[in-house]
Design an enzyme around this catalytic site. Structure first.
Site, mmCIF file in Angstrom:
data_model
loop_
_atom_site.group_PDB
_atom_site.id
_atom_site.type_symbol
_atom_site.label_atom_id
_atom_site.label_comp_id
_atom_site.label_asym_id
_atom_site.label_seq_id
_atom_site.Cartn_x
_atom_site.Cartn_y
_atom_site.Cartn_z
ATOM 1 N N ASP A 1 0.815 -1.224 0.000
ATOM 2 C CA ASP A 1 0.000 0.000 0.000
ATOM 3 C C ASP A 1 0.844 1.268 0.000
ATOM 4 O O ASP A 1 0.631 2.157 -0.823
ATOM 5 C CB ASP A 1 -0.935 0.030 1.221
ATOM 6 C CG ASP A 1 -2.143 -0.889 1.026
ATOM 7 O OD1 ASP A 1 -2.534 -1.115 -0.130
ATOM 8 O OD2 ASP A 1 -2.679 -1.369 2.044
ATOM 9 N N ARG B 1 0.724 3.856 16.573
ATOM 10 C CA ARG B 1 0.197 4.915 15.692
ATOM 11 C C ARG B 1 0.451 6.331 16.196
ATOM 12 O O ARG B 1 0.874 7.185 15.415
ATOM 13 C CB ARG B 1 -1.296 4.699 15.380
ATOM 14 C CG ARG B 1 -1.637 3.458 14.561
ATOM 15 C CD ARG B 1 -0.557 2.980 13.680
ATOM 16 N NE ARG B 1 -0.939 1.962 12.719
ATOM 17 C CZ ARG B 1 -0.096 1.077 12.200
ATOM 18 N NH1 ARG B 1 1.165 1.064 12.591
ATOM 19 N NH2 ARG B 1 -0.486 0.206 11.310
ATOM 20 N N ASP C 1 -6.624 2.486 12.302
ATOM 21 C CA ASP C 1 -5.331 3.161 12.219
ATOM 22 C C ASP C 1 -5.416 4.564 11.625
ATOM 23 O O ASP C 1 -4.717 5.479 12.065
ATOM 24 C CB ASP C 1 -4.335 2.293 11.434
ATOM 25 C CG ASP C 1 -3.950 1.049 12.230
ATOM 26 O OD1 ASP C 1 -3.991 1.126 13.472
ATOM 27 O OD2 ASP C 1 -3.631 0.015 11.616
ATOM 28 N N SER D 1 -2.960 -9.803 5.912
ATOM 29 C CA SER D 1 -2.429 -8.456 6.119
ATOM 30 C C SER D 1 -1.759 -8.432 7.487
ATOM 31 O O SER D 1 -2.373 -8.760 8.496
ATOM 32 C CB SER D 1 -3.580 -7.446 6.066
ATOM 33 O OG SER D 1 -3.177 -6.252 6.683
HETATM 34 N N1 ARG Z 1 -7.209 -4.502 14.580
HETATM 35 C C1 ARG Z 1 -5.967 -4.064 15.082
HETATM 36 C C2 ARG Z 1 -6.037 -2.637 15.513
HETATM 37 O O1 ARG Z 1 -6.923 -1.961 15.135
HETATM 38 C C3 ARG Z 1 -4.823 -4.356 14.158
HETATM 39 C C4 ARG Z 1 -4.769 -3.620 12.881
HETATM 40 C C5 ARG Z 1 -3.649 -4.190 12.113
HETATM 41 N N2 ARG Z 1 -3.389 -3.696 10.825
HETATM 42 C C6 ARG Z 1 -2.958 -4.500 9.814
HETATM 43 N N3 ARG Z 1 -2.535 -3.941 8.754
HETATM 44 N N4 ARG Z 1 -2.982 -5.792 9.912
HETATM 45 O O2 ARG Z 1 -5.217 -2.168 16.247
#
Ligand code: ARG
Length: 389
Positions: A13, A92, A121, A173
């Site tokens: 991405d 983040r 995120d 992912s």
């Molecule tokens: N669901 C988790 C969160 O919101 C993990 C997100 C992970 N992102 C990914 N690209 N796999 O913190």
């Protein structure tokens, strides 16, 4: 040309995002924040340049990630919905902070990230950016472009000579850092099915772990882990070591239905061996040294704190206020906890502290007993009075 600072991960991405932003007329500067996921810095730099970034920042933020983000969450026992140790969520606000710093240095008002429009995120990064520098503008290419599928993205990448070799194999992912791995997509999207073994990236299946248990003793000082089996470790060294041992014993997997901030329920799989071990040990030590009322109340605060982290409210006044409370609870969280790791489990088996509130002469049923049992009668009469009446 307007300069834009892109939070770059090296994945598909954000690699495509470099090219896409260039097509939109931006001069792209890639910013890779290393929180334990970057294995080859030179390669990452070269790749971003090759795709068209005019500059690349690689910022080593590993130690900061631990001391300023992971430790506060550990002290709070913050685990979202009792299963997620927040590895992604904690990173983040740190990434946002670095984006803001680079934007300032490069004197631009534009930053970008590669988060999707359905996840948490994007919220965490943008709310943090807004809290730190309200006049910055955020561009979110993944929310704007319209690739119908991942295959279409790969085709676009190939067309523009964007290397995709590393990402094409995994059907999942992944987001990985020092604190853990978050795994989504592919067959995991059906919550009626057990995650296949290949979904896990770092932990061993319990089936394949040693047939004898391992024992570890973690030492804490004011709520922060400092030693392992009496030996002093650096912040990074300790987490790396625990990740390795925990993973070898199959510790730290979770499979959950998670409530995302934007209202979607999703199936998530996590691996966080060091987080699991340290949270288990930390909670156990608190049980030994904290007064009952404080311990029970702190649990409520920890739940709230996990929500604030998850919801991207790292910079909120409530988070700051709770930090004050949590810090004040950690003064006596100093001592050692011995843990037993076996076939995917990790349980405390012994604990000691100079601040222990456990008094053997009160708890014992032996002749060492110093507890005045006669007092119990009066206590029970008063405690039970409303019910007798
Ligand atoms: N669901 C988790 C969160 O919101 C993990 C997100 C992970 N992102 C990914 N690209 N796999 O913190």
């Amino acid at each position: 040309m307007k300069k834009i600072i892109l939070a770059y991960s090296g994945g598909l991405d954000t690699s495509i995002a470099i090219r896409w932003l260039k097509e939109k007329g931006f001069n792209v500067i890639a910013c890779l924040v290393d929180i334990g996921q970057v294995s080859n810095k030179a390669l990452a730099r070269e790749k971003a340049k090759k795709i068209g970034a005019s500059g690349v920042y690689i910022i080593d933020a590993k130690k900061e990630f631990i001391t300023d983000y992971i430790y506060p969450a550990l002290k709070a026992n913050a685990v979202y919905e009792d299963k997620y140790f927040l590895a992604t969520a904690l990173s983040r606000p740190l990434i946002a902070e670095k984006l803001v710093a680079v934007a300032k240095k490069e004197k631009t008002k534009f930053v970008a990230h590669g988060c999707t429009g359905k996840g948490n995120d994007q919220v965490r990064i943008e709310v943090s950016v807004a809290a730190l520098a309200k006049d910055l503008k955020v561009v979110a290419p993944v929310r704007e472009w319209d690739f119908p599928s991942r295959e279409a993205q790969v085709r676009y990448a190939k067309m523009h000579k964007i290397p995709v070799a590393a990402t094409k194999k995994s059907p999942y992912s992944l987001d990985q850092n020092l604190w853990g791995v978050s795994i989504e997509c592919g067959v995991l999207e059906d919550p009626a099915f057990e995650p296949p073994e290949n979904a896990y990236k770092i932990t061993k299946s319990a089936k394949l772990t040693p047939s004898k248990p391992a024992y570890l003793t973690v030492g804490f000082r004011n709520g922060e882990p400092t030693t392992l089996d009496k030996k002093k470790y650096s912040e990074i060294g300790l987490i790396k070591k625990l990740t390795k041992i925990g993973a070898a014993y199959g510790v730290g997997r979770s499979d959950m239905i998670e409530n995302r901030l934007i209202g979607i329920k999703s199936r998530e799989v996590y691996e966080a061996p060091a987080a699991f071990i340290l949270h288990t040990a930390h909670k156990e030590l608190e049980a030994l040294v904290l007064d009952r009322e404080l311990l029970h109340f702190k649990k409520i605060i920890g739940g709230k704190y996990s929500e604030l982290i998850y919801y991207g409210l790292w910079h909120s006044p409530l988070k700051k206020a709770l930090d004050g409370f949590i810090l004040s609870t950690q003064q006596n969280v100093t001592g050692e906890v011995k843990l037993k790791l076996y076939k995917g489990s990790c349980v405390p088996v012994a604990r000691t502290s100079e601040y222990s509130l456990y008094k053997e002469e009160l708890a014992t049923y032996s002749e060492k007993d110093k507890f005045d049992k006669k007092l119990a009668e009066g206590f029970i009469k008063i405690w039970g009075m409303p019910y007798r009446k």
